[in-house]
Design a protein around this motif. Sequence first.
Motif, PDB file in Angstrom:
ATOM      1  N   GLU A  48       0.828  -1.199   0.000  1.00 46.92           N
ATOM      2  CA  GLU A  48       0.000   0.000   0.000  1.00 46.92           C
ATOM      3  C   GLU A  48       0.869   1.259   0.000  1.00 46.92           C
ATOM      4  OE1 GLU A  48      -3.206  -0.077   2.827  1.00 46.92           O
ATOM      5  OE2 GLU A  48      -3.823  -2.081   2.192  1.00 46.92           O
ATOM      6  N   LEU A  49       2.023   1.191   0.642  1.00 46.38           N
ATOM      7  CA  LEU A  49       2.949   2.323   0.585  1.00 46.38           C
ATOM      8  C   LEU A  49       3.461   2.503  -0.839  1.00 46.38           C
ATOM      9  CD1 LEU A  49       5.042   1.900   3.857  1.00 46.38           C
ATOM     10  CD2 LEU A  49       3.481   3.769   3.302  1.00 46.38           C
ATOM     11  N   LYS A  50       3.750   1.403  -1.525  1.00 44.11           N
ATOM     12  CA  LYS A  50       4.187   1.490  -2.917  1.00 44.11           C
ATOM     13  C   LYS A  50       3.101   2.120  -3.774  1.00 44.11           C
ATOM     14  CE  LYS A  50       7.272  -2.516  -2.802  1.00 44.11           C
ATOM     15  NZ  LYS A  50       7.460  -3.914  -3.232  1.00 44.11           N
ATOM     16  N   GLU A  51       1.850   1.731  -3.522  1.00 42.87           N
ATOM     17  CA  GLU A  51       0.739   2.297  -4.283  1.00 42.87           C
ATOM     18  C   GLU A  51       0.620   3.800  -4.030  1.00 42.87           C
ATOM     19  OE1 GLU A  51      -2.757   0.023  -3.327  1.00 42.87           O
ATOM     20  OE2 GLU A  51      -1.918  -1.810  -4.155  1.00 42.87           O
ATOM     21  N   ALA A  52       0.808   4.221  -2.782  1.00 41.54           N
ATOM     22  CA  ALA A  52       0.746   5.647  -2.471  1.00 41.54           C
ATOM     23  C   ALA A  52       1.868   6.407  -3.178  1.00 41.54           C
ATOM     24  CB  ALA A  52       0.841   5.866  -0.957  1.00 41.54           C
ATOM     25  N   LYS A  53       3.055   5.800  -3.218  1.00 41.87           N
ATOM     26  CA  LYS A  53       4.172   6.435  -3.919  1.00 41.87           C
ATOM     27  C   LYS A  53       3.895   6.518  -5.414  1.00 41.87           C
ATOM     28  CE  LYS A  53       7.729   5.300  -0.551  1.00 41.87           C
ATOM     29  NZ  LYS A  53       8.906   4.524  -0.236  1.00 41.87           N
ATOM     30  N   GLU A  54       3.249   5.489  -5.955  1.00 38.71           N
ATOM     31  CA  GLU A  54       2.900   5.499  -7.376  1.00 38.71           C
ATOM     32  C   GLU A  54       1.887   6.613  -7.650  1.00 38.71           C
ATOM     33  OE1 GLU A  54       2.940   4.770 -11.316  1.00 38.71           O
ATOM     34  OE2 GLU A  54       4.316   3.956  -9.839  1.00 38.71           O
ATOM     35  N   ILE A  55       0.941   6.791  -6.754  1.00 42.20           N
ATOM     36  CA  ILE A  55      -0.031   7.882  -6.894  1.00 42.20           C
ATOM     37  C   ILE A  55       0.695   9.218  -6.866  1.00 42.20           C
ATOM     38  CG2 ILE A  55      -1.908   9.121  -5.712  1.00 42.20           C
ATOM     39  CD1 ILE A  55      -2.958   6.350  -4.841  1.00 42.20           C
ATOM     40  N   GLU A  56       1.656   9.331  -5.964  1.00 39.88           N
ATOM     41  CA  GLU A  56       2.427  10.575  -5.880  1.00 39.88           C
ATOM     42  C   GLU A  56       3.201  10.805  -7.185  1.00 39.88           C
ATOM     43  OE1 GLU A  56       5.771  12.710  -3.024  1.00 39.88           O
ATOM     44  OE2 GLU A  56       5.374  10.578  -2.795  1.00 39.88           O
ATOM     45  N   ARG A  57       3.829   9.747  -7.738  1.00 34.99           N
ATOM     46  CA  ARG A  57       4.565   9.887  -9.003  1.00 34.99           C
ATOM     47  C   ARG A  57       3.626  10.297 -10.137  1.00 34.99           C
ATOM     48  NH1 ARG A  57       7.700   5.656  -7.006  1.00 34.99           N
ATOM     49  NH2 ARG A  57       6.407   4.028  -7.890  1.00 34.99           N
ATOM     50  N   GLU A  58       2.467   9.670 -10.183  1.00 32.63           N
ATOM     51  CA  GLU A  58       1.495   9.998 -11.225  1.00 32.63           C
ATOM     52  C   GLU A  58       1.020  11.449 -11.075  1.00 32.63           C
ATOM     53  OE1 GLU A  58       0.326   8.405 -13.959  1.00 32.63           O
ATOM     54  OE2 GLU A  58       1.908   6.964 -13.550  1.00 32.63           O
ATOM     55  N   SER A  59       0.828  11.875  -9.844  1.00 33.62           N
ATOM     56  CA  SER A  59       0.401  13.253  -9.597  1.00 33.62           C
ATOM     57  C   SER A  59       1.466  14.231 -10.059  1.00 33.62           C
ATOM     58  CB  SER A  59       0.122  13.458  -8.111  1.00 33.62           C
ATOM     59  OG  SER A  59      -0.899  12.606  -7.681  1.00 33.62           O
ATOM     60  N   GLN A  60       2.718  13.913  -9.772  1.00 33.53           N
ATOM     61  CA  GLN A  60       3.821  14.774 -10.212  1.00 33.53           C
ATOM     62  C   GLN A  60       3.891  14.802 -11.731  1.00 33.53           C
ATOM     63  OE1 GLN A  60       5.558  16.735  -8.122  1.00 33.53           O
ATOM     64  NE2 GLN A  60       6.342  17.664  -9.963  1.00 33.53           N
ATOM     65  N   LYS A  61       3.634  13.660 -12.351  1.00 30.92           N
ATOM     66  CA  LYS A  61       3.634  13.576 -13.805  1.00 30.92           C
ATOM     67  C   LYS A  61       2.525  14.469 -14.379  1.00 30.92           C
ATOM     68  CE  LYS A  61       3.530   9.919 -17.316  1.00 30.92           C
ATOM     69  NZ  LYS A  61       3.351   8.467 -17.494  1.00 30.92           N
TER      70      LYS A  61
END
Length: 163
Positions: A48-61
Amino acid sequence: MNIEEILDEIDELIDNSASVPFVQHKRVVDGERLRELINDVRLNMNQELKEAKEIERESQKILNNAKASAEDIVRRAEDRAEQLVSKERIVIEARKKAVDMITKAQNASKSIQQNAALSIAKMLNETEANYTKNLQNIKLVKSKISNTLKVSTNFNNNNPDNK
């Protein structure tokens, strides 16, 4: 299995466990199974932490794309304005249109960035709320386990058959 399902299984494990004789609120729990479930929670938290980081990366993108799009709009507006200015007869009109285009581009850029930032904030708030809820559930389970262990220890220490 997600964390909610694992916690439900821990509850079920406790509910289905045998009572300690003469102490109805104390339970004998399969420690090995409980440890497996706790390890599953730990593994799922990492996911779930990885998923949150992926959301953060997508948001930055999304933010980066919005900025690039806004810069492209501004650049095209400036290019168009420059072409219009080069013609003598319409110099005044060209400047007016260029300013309007730049203003619209900047407003569009701000709007895109604000919407992206709001989406990111919402996703992060939801993620934080989920982690807070999961952490509270884990603390509750740990407390129940700790209490169970204390009662079990007290029972064993007070049991005259153990001496």
